[in-house]
Every structure is written in structure tokens, then in C-alpha cells.
Design a protein around this motif. Structure first.
Motif, PDB file in Angstrom:
ATOM      1  N   LEU A   1       0.050  -4.307   8.173  1.00 33.96           N
ATOM      2  CA  LEU A   1       1.569  -3.646   8.537  1.00 33.96           C
ATOM      3  C   LEU A   1       1.550  -2.370   8.190  1.00 33.96           C
ATOM      4  O   LEU A   1       1.767  -2.243   6.985  1.00 33.96           O
ATOM      5  N   ASP A   2       1.472  -1.190   9.218  1.00 34.99           N
ATOM      6  CA  ASP A   2       1.987  -0.007   8.440  1.00 34.99           C
ATOM      7  C   ASP A   2       3.112   0.486   8.809  1.00 34.99           C
ATOM      8  O   ASP A   2       3.699   0.618   9.769  1.00 34.99           O
ATOM      9  N   GLU A   3       4.081   0.296   7.755  1.00 35.70           N
ATOM     10  CA  GLU A   3       5.447   0.780   7.846  1.00 35.70           C
ATOM     11  C   GLU A   3       6.295  -0.066   8.597  1.00 35.70           C
ATOM     12  O   GLU A   3       6.965   0.246   9.637  1.00 35.70           O
ATOM     13  N   PRO A   4       6.367  -1.644   8.147  1.00 34.52           N
ATOM     14  CA  PRO A   4       6.977  -2.285   9.604  1.00 34.52           C
ATOM     15  C   PRO A   4       8.164  -2.371   9.507  1.00 34.52           C
ATOM     16  O   PRO A   4       8.928  -2.634  10.707  1.00 34.52           O
ATOM     17  N   THR A   5       9.010  -1.769   8.502  1.00 33.03           N
ATOM     18  CA  THR A   5      10.396  -1.809   8.688  1.00 33.03           C
ATOM     19  C   THR A   5      10.786  -0.584   9.138  1.00 33.03           C
ATOM     20  O   THR A   5      12.216  -0.087   9.093  1.00 33.03           O
ATOM     21  N   ASN A   6      10.209   0.594   9.579  1.00 32.53           N
ATOM     22  CA  ASN A   6      10.491   1.686  10.004  1.00 32.53           C
ATOM     23  C   ASN A   6      11.384   1.449  11.181  1.00 32.53           C
ATOM     24  O   ASN A   6      11.094   1.037  12.009  1.00 32.53           O
ATOM     25  N   GLY A   7      12.832   2.116  10.994  1.00 28.17           N
ATOM     26  CA  GLY A   7      13.659   2.171  12.359  1.00 28.17           C
ATOM     27  C   GLY A   7      14.628   0.738  12.270  1.00 28.17           C
ATOM     28  O   GLY A   7      15.120   0.925  13.303  1.00 28.17           O
ATOM     29  N   LEU A   8      14.148  -0.218  11.576  1.00 29.58           N
ATOM     30  CA  LEU A   8      14.633  -1.368  11.727  1.00 29.58           C
ATOM     31  C   LEU A   8      16.308  -1.398  11.002  1.00 29.58           C
ATOM     32  O   LEU A   8      16.468  -0.690  10.113  1.00 29.58           O
ATOM     33  N   ASP A   9      17.136  -2.160  11.715  1.00 31.17           N
ATOM     34  CA  ASP A   9      18.416  -2.209  11.004  1.00 31.17           C
ATOM     35  C   ASP A   9      18.285  -3.175   9.798  1.00 31.17           C
ATOM     36  O   ASP A   9      17.414  -3.855   9.704  1.00 31.17           O
ATOM     37  N   PRO A  10      19.498  -3.320   9.015  1.00 34.20           N
ATOM     38  CA  PRO A  10      19.311  -4.102   7.880  1.00 34.20           C
ATOM     39  C   PRO A  10      18.954  -5.503   8.103  1.00 34.20           C
ATOM     40  O   PRO A  10      18.256  -5.967   7.368  1.00 34.20           O
ATOM     41  N   GLN A  11      19.615  -6.055   9.118  1.00 31.44           N
ATOM     42  CA  GLN A  11      19.360  -7.499   9.496  1.00 31.44           C
ATOM     43  C   GLN A  11      17.726  -7.450   9.824  1.00 31.44           C
ATOM     44  O   GLN A  11      16.997  -8.471   9.335  1.00 31.44           O
TER      45      GLN A  11
ATOM     46  N   VAL B   1       0.521  -4.495   3.481  1.00 33.64           N
ATOM     47  CA  VAL B   1       1.967  -3.597   4.068  1.00 33.64           C
ATOM     48  C   VAL B   1       1.967  -2.380   3.600  1.00 33.64           C
ATOM     49  O   VAL B   1       1.982  -2.142   2.162  1.00 33.64           O
ATOM     50  N   SER B   2       1.854  -1.155   4.297  1.00 33.26           N
ATOM     51  CA  SER B   2       1.947  -0.011   3.804  1.00 33.26           C
ATOM     52  C   SER B   2       3.748   0.412   3.762  1.00 33.26           C
ATOM     53  O   SER B   2       4.034  -0.174   4.728  1.00 33.26           O
TER      54      SER B   2
ATOM     55  N   PHE C   1       1.072  -1.016   0.076  1.00 29.34           N
ATOM     56  CA  PHE C   1       0.104  -0.135  -0.034  1.00 29.34           C
ATOM     57  C   PHE C   1       0.842   1.303   0.053  1.00 29.34           C
ATOM     58  O   PHE C   1       1.526   1.519   0.989  1.00 29.34           O
ATOM     59  N   LEU C   2       1.066   1.885  -1.207  1.00 28.25           N
ATOM     60  CA  LEU C   2       2.266   2.983  -1.254  1.00 28.25           C
ATOM     61  C   LEU C   2       1.471   4.336  -1.461  1.00 28.25           C
ATOM     62  O   LEU C   2       0.397   4.346  -1.788  1.00 28.25           O
TER      63      LEU C   2
END
Ligand SMILES: Nc1ncnc2c1ncn2[C@@H]1O[C@H](COP(=O)(O)OP(=O)(O)OP(=O)(O)O)[C@@H](O)[C@H]1O
Ligand SMILES: [Mg+2]
Lengths: 324, 295
Positions: free
Chosen positions: A161-171, A192-193, A36-37
């Protein structure tokens, strides 16, 4: 046509004078990983809030897992795991205590297995060692992981999931990607947005693009990209080439980015471009054959596949400023 | 995140503990979790500690100043040197106008607004906790806090009175004298009376808490309403209004210190508080059911 996990018709949300979401018709197929972009402020989170019954729509309706929202929140939401506008926890409780609390709020979550499920969810997002730490002392990415763990406490038919990778490290980002894939393999629909188009290209099967509250494109990833592809024909016979391309049903008369255009190049040949896709989905070899049959001297032929990013910018505009 | 777990996929959590197994947690389970959260919070203990300080300060002041005070100060104060049991009663009398409403205001005003400000409200609602169920649980937790607050004052007061002063049969307002056991039971009845007195205020606080995402606002508004209501209750010009004020019976527990006990005020107070509970409970439900959760 497969059943739809999420379906909206004319979904609209107005804040005072501002229309945050405007007549949205979403169709999220069951089993898809749906991206969802949309730029900042385009209405993604507001849409998600309406889907989850947190906010009442001004107009239109939404069905989630086959039931009307928000009328069936009590039967639908136990089957949905969600991360909305970032994670949120009580800072004075440990990560584990926070998860237990949200789990206790779900009437359908069996009490007897609570400890096991909480421990497994924490393990799954790599937080086992920080389970007893107060959330107030968590880093941004740790909170994000805990938010994901909360969505995974029970078996879910749909994950939002609203921006689930926000703030996550590459791993962490990689793990989220593989988590999404594995959940999808197990039959969970994932909505997933995201702003990270590369990410979306890697995991999503479908996507929709929002712009200023409106849906500007929706479909499988190939459909989205495909409709952004161009044919480039290098020829000294531009007039005839254009006629052939038009005859094949390639979109004519579109504005700036689309339609058939020709550009003179250094050698004197002209470069005729046309947008691929649209109603007639001609194969590249068929286009070449048609051109040659019509006597067009084809000196160069190329299909330029638009990246999702190019397509995104085409759809939502170049401007950096938030439209609000 | 270990890849092994991630690749475990949906089999991970669920195959091992399927959702079909075992009964779901009911409303009591949610209440248990709410109470655990409330009493795991340092702030809650700070509030109770502050309340406990009231009888301690009173007892120490009377003890250190020596002889019996000269008829000034709160009722029962001059009795303390004769009988330590009066510390608890004096302390509750001191705490009722401001300190107790203040602590109730903090807990009830925080109920929904606090969750909203942390953003946890949206996650409770999509769990889903159910909006009415969440309100019920929040109110029940506030009521439990009322019990804890009044008991803190009465119990700490009685204990420190016991420790610092002579203890003996208690002379009641009606002149009769009752034994230690009887007196202790009457103190518990007073604690119950005061708890009931605070239930209306808790409902008001809960309603105010549904109006905002700024908990301090709801807390302050609740405490201020309690004070305003008492001021209005002291203005003779507004006498027609007095029976309808939720603070009207707050200091009326003297009837529990008569022999035989007069329960009329207790009943009237309970009825009035129930009325406030119904009205503000309904307002809270009405507001919360239609509220857009945007925090
Ligand atoms: N509580 C609110 N009151 C008024 N307007 C709001 C409110 N919440 C959101 N909006 C407006 O609605 C529009 C959509 O916001 P929304 O949060 O849905 O965007 P988004 O697509 O999630 O953006 P982002 O990518 O930054 O997360 C924005 O213009 C925003 O200003
Ligand atoms: Mg957003």
C-alpha cells in the motif's frame, strides 16, 4: 529467522543520469506490518513499482513471496494486492464496474463469485452506497477507498500500500488502520509506505527508512527507536562518567547527534549524554550501577526515548527541500 | 467503512468466497470486460453516430436536391435515385479515406496510451492481466470496433436508402442484375472487405499506442499515417512502393460487385493486412514487454 515476504539485494533504478533507488537491501518478514518511510522523492514508489514488475530494475534483484520478480509476475501478483502511487480508475465507469474490470483481468479470480466479492470489497471500505456512481464524480477520499477495495478483491498474502491514507478523512484513516491490523492478524503481510509517522508507530511492527534512494535504517520499530535513545547523566565528574560509558560500549565518536558529549549546566554539574543501543545493549540499571561503582557522583539519570519522528529527521536530515 | 466489516478481517471477503472455488476468468472473460468497457463509453457511440451520419447526409442531400446528379461526386452516387441500395455503398466509399481511419485511430491509438494516461494500466498489469494477454485483448476489441464501424455505415446506409428511394434488383459493374437478397449479401461482403482493410491500421495504432502516455498523440499519428499512405499511393513516382502500402487495396471492393464475384482482391488484401498485423503486432509486443510503466 522467519521467511521473507519481500527481499531485495542491491536493487537499483536509474532514470537517465539520476539514481532513484540505489542498492536497496530490503528484508520484509512474513506476517509483519512493514512501514516504508522516506521524504518526498526518496524512491519509495519507484521501489514498489520494481517489486510489482511494473518497472525493470537497472541492477540487483527482488524476490516477492519467494519468487523472483519480474520473472514470476503471473504467479506472484494474484497473491498480492496493491495500491501504487494513488488509485486510478476509468472515470466514465462506475466504481463497481471499475472493480469488476480489474477483477476480470486477474485470471485466477473466479468469475462466479465476482459480484459477491466486489460487493463485499465495496462494503468493506464503506462505498456500498456510491457503487453505481461514476468514478469521475468521486471525491479524492472516495477514490482512495475504491483503490483499497481493489486491493482487497481476493484473499492476499501480501498487501503493498503506497500511502493508503492519503486524502482520507479521520474516520477513514482510523478504519484503514484497523483494516491493516485485522489483515495482519489474519496472516497477511502488509507493506505500507507513508509519511505519517504517528500512523506508522501505531500499526507497524517493522519499518525501513529511505533517503535519496538509499536505505538508511531497517528493523523492528523498537530497534529503530532504540538506536535513537540517549542516556543523560548529570554529574560533577564528567571525565570519569565518560570513561565508564565508553567502557560499557556505548557508541563513542559519532558525529553531531551521537556519541558521548557533555554540556555544562547552570549548577556547575555537567550533563553527559551518550547514545543508547549499538553493539552493547546495556540496561539502564546496569549503567547506573557501573557509574556508581566507579565512584561517579550521579546527580541525575535519564533515558530519553527518541520519537520515531526525531529518529526520522536524524536519518534523513532537517532540510525541507526535496533532494532530487 | 463499518468497523464490523473491518474487524471481520481477512475472513471478510475470502472465507465466504474462497479463491479455490470455481474456475478463474479466462482471456475471453477479459475480452468481454474490455468490450463492455469500450461500448459503455459515450465516446464510442459518438464515433459510431458520426459514421452513421455519412449515409444519412448523402441520402438526404440526394433526396432534397431532387433529380439525379450529373456524373460528379463519388462513384455510385448517380445510381441512388434509381436504387436506394446504393446509399450504403456510396457512403462506405466516402468514409474509407478519412472518416473510418479517424475512428479506428481513436480506438486503437487509445488502447494502451489511454490506460496509461488514466493510470489504469498499472492496475491492469498488477491484477495481473499479463502484458501479451492485454495486448491481444486490446487488439481484438479494436477489431470488433472495425466490424461495428463498417457495419454502421453499410447498415444505416441500406436502411435509409430503403426508406427514401425505390428499391429493386441491383445492376452490377459487370452489367448483370441480381435480386435484393443477393445484393444484401454482397453488401455484407463489402463490409467484411472494409473491416479486413482496417485490421492493418488497427495494428499500427496499437503499436503507436504503446509508445506514449498521451493518447491523442497516438490517435493523431495513426490517422495521419492512413492519410500519408493514401497520398503516397497516389504518387506515380513511388509506384514500386504501392503494393506494400496498407491502403493499397482499400477501394478495391468493386470486384465484389461483379458476377461472378472475383475474390482475388479480397485475398490479396487479407494477406497484406495479415502482414501488417504480424509486423506491427510483433513491434507492439516487443515494445510493451520491456516498457517501464511509470504512469
Ligand atoms: N518517470 C520518471 N522519470 C525520471 N525520474 C523519475 C521518474 N519517476 C520518478 N523519478 C525520480 O525518482 C525519484 C524517486 O521518486 P519516487 O516517486 O520513487 O519517490 P517517492 O519516495 O515515492 O516520493 P513521494 O513521497 O513524493 O511519493 C525522484 O527523484 C523522482 O524525481
Ligand atoms: Mg510516492
Amino acid at each position: 529467522m522467519p521467511d521473507l515476504a519481500i527481499e531485495t539485494h542491491g536493487l537499483t533504478k536509474r532514470f537517465r543520469s539520476q539514481v532513484a533507488v540505489d542498492g536497496l537491501d530490503l528484508a520484509v518478514p512474513e506476517g509483519s506490518v512493514f512501514g516504508f518511510l522516506g521524504p518526498n522523492g526518496s524512491g519509495k514508489t519507484t521501489t514498489i513499482r520494481m517489486l510489482l514488475g511494473l518497472v525493470a530494475a537497472t541492477a540487483g534483484d527482488a524476490r516477492v513471496l519467494g519468487a523472483d520478480m519480474p520473472h514470476h509476475v503471473d504467479s506472484v501478483l494474484p497473491r498480492v494486492g496493491a495500491l501504487v502511487e494513488g488509485p486510478a480508475f476509468s472515470p466514465y465507469l462506475s466504481g463497481e464496474a471499475n472493480l469488476r474490470r480489474f477483477d476480470a483481468a486477474d485470471r485466477h479470480a473466479p468469475r462466479g463469485t465476482r459480484s459477491d466479492r466486489v460487493a463485499l470489497a465495496l462494503e468493506r471500505v464503506g462505498l456500498s452506497h456510491a457503487a453505481k456512481k461514476k468514478v469521475g464524480a468521486y471525491s479524492l477520499g472516495m477514490k482512495q477507498r475504491l483503490g483499497l477495495a481493489n486491493a482487497l478483491l481476493m484473499r492476499r498474502e501480501l498487501l503493498v500500500l503506497d500511502e493508503p491514507t492519503n486524502g482520507l478523512d479521520p474516520q477513514g484513516t482510523r478504519e484503514v488502520r484497523s483494516l491493516i491490523r485485522s489483515l495482519a492478524d489474519g496472516g497477511t503481510t502488509v507493506f505500507v509506505s507513508s509519511h505519517l509517522l504517528a500512523e506508522v508507530e501505531q500499526v507497524c511492527t517493522h519499518a525501513a527508512v529511505m533517503s535519496v534512494g538509499r536505505l538508511v535504517a531497517q528493523g523492528t520499530l523498537d530497534e529503530l527507536r532504540g538506536s535513537g535513545s540517549r542516556v543523560l547523566v548529570r554529574t560533577p565528574d564528567p571525565g570519569r562518567a565518560r570513561a565508564v560509558l565508553a567502557e560499557l560500549g556505548l557508541p563513542i565518536g559519532e558525529t553531531a547527534a551521537g556519541g558521548i558529549r557533555s554540556v555544562m549546566d547552570a549548577s556547575g554539574d555537567e550533563l553527559v549524554t551518550a547514545r543508547l543501543g549499538g553493539s552493547a545493549d546495556a540496561a539502564p540499571e546496569a549503567i547506573v550501577a557501573a557509574l556508581v561503582n566507579a565512584g561517579v557522583r550521579v546527580r541525575g539519570f535519564e533515558i530519553e526515548r527518541a520519537s520515531l519522528e526525531q529518529r526520522f529527521v536524524d536519518l534523513t536530515g532537517e532540510g525541507f527541500d526535496v533532494v532530487a | 467503512m463499518s468497523s464490523r466489516e473491518a474487524n471481520d478481517g481477512p475472513v471478510g471477503v475470502d472465507a465466504r468466497v474462497g479463491r479455490s472455488g470455481g474456475a478463474g476468468g479466462g482471456t475471453l472473460s477479459l475480452l468481454g470486460s474490455e468490450l463492455l468497457t469500450l461500448f459503455r463509453r459515450r465516446r464510442t457511440w459518438a464515433l459510431l453516430g458520426a459514421l452513421a451520419l455519412i449515409p444519412i447526409l448523402i441520402a438526404l442531400a440526394v433526396r432534397l436536391s431532387g433529380g439525379p446528379p450529373t456524373g460528379r461526386g463519388p462513384a455510385f452516387l448517380d445510381q441512388i435515385t434509381n436504387n436506394g441500395f446504393f446509399v450504403g455503398v456510396t457512403a462506405i466509399l466516402v468514409a474509407i479515406p478519412l472518416f473510418l481511419p479517424l475512428t479506428i485511430g481513436v480506438v486503437a491509438g487509445d488502447a494502451i496510451a489511454g490506460e496509461a494516461s488514466h493510470g489504469t494500466l498499472r492496475y491492469l498489469l498488477i491484477a495481473p492481466a499479463g502484458r501479451i494477454r492485454l495486448l491481444l485483448v486490446k487488439y481484438a476489441a479494436a477489431a470488433v470496433f472495425c466490424v461495428a464501424a463498417t457495419l454502421t455505415v453499410v447498415v444505416v446506409g441500406t436502411l435509409i436508402g430503403w426508406a427514401l428511394f425505390p428499391i429493386g434488383p441491383v445492376t452490377l459493374l459487370s452489367g448483370a442484375t441480381v435480386g435484393v437478397g443477393d445484393a444484401l449479401l454482397r453488401f455484407l461482403a463489402i463490409a467484411a472487405y472494409v473491416t479486413v482493410s482496417l485490421l492493418g491500421l488497427s495494428a499500427i495504432g496499437l503499436f503507436l499506442s504503446t509508445l506514449t502516455t498521451v493518447p491523442v498523440g497516438a490517435m493523431a499519428a495513426t490517422a495521419i499515417l492512413a492519410v500519408v499512405s493514401q497520398i503516397v499511393g497516389a504518387l506515380p513516382q513511388l509506384e514500386w512502393l504501392h503494393p506494400w502500402l496498407f491502403t493499397h487495396y482499400w477501394l478495391g471492393f468493386g470486384d465484389l460487385m461483379r458476377d461472378p464475384i472475383v475474390w482475388d482482391t479480397f485475398g490479396d488484401n487479407a494477406l497484406l493486412q495479415a502482414g501488417y498485423l504480424v509486423v506491427f503486432g510483433a513491434l507492439a509486443v516487443g515494445r510493451f514487454l520491456t516498457k517501464d510503466v511509470l504512469s
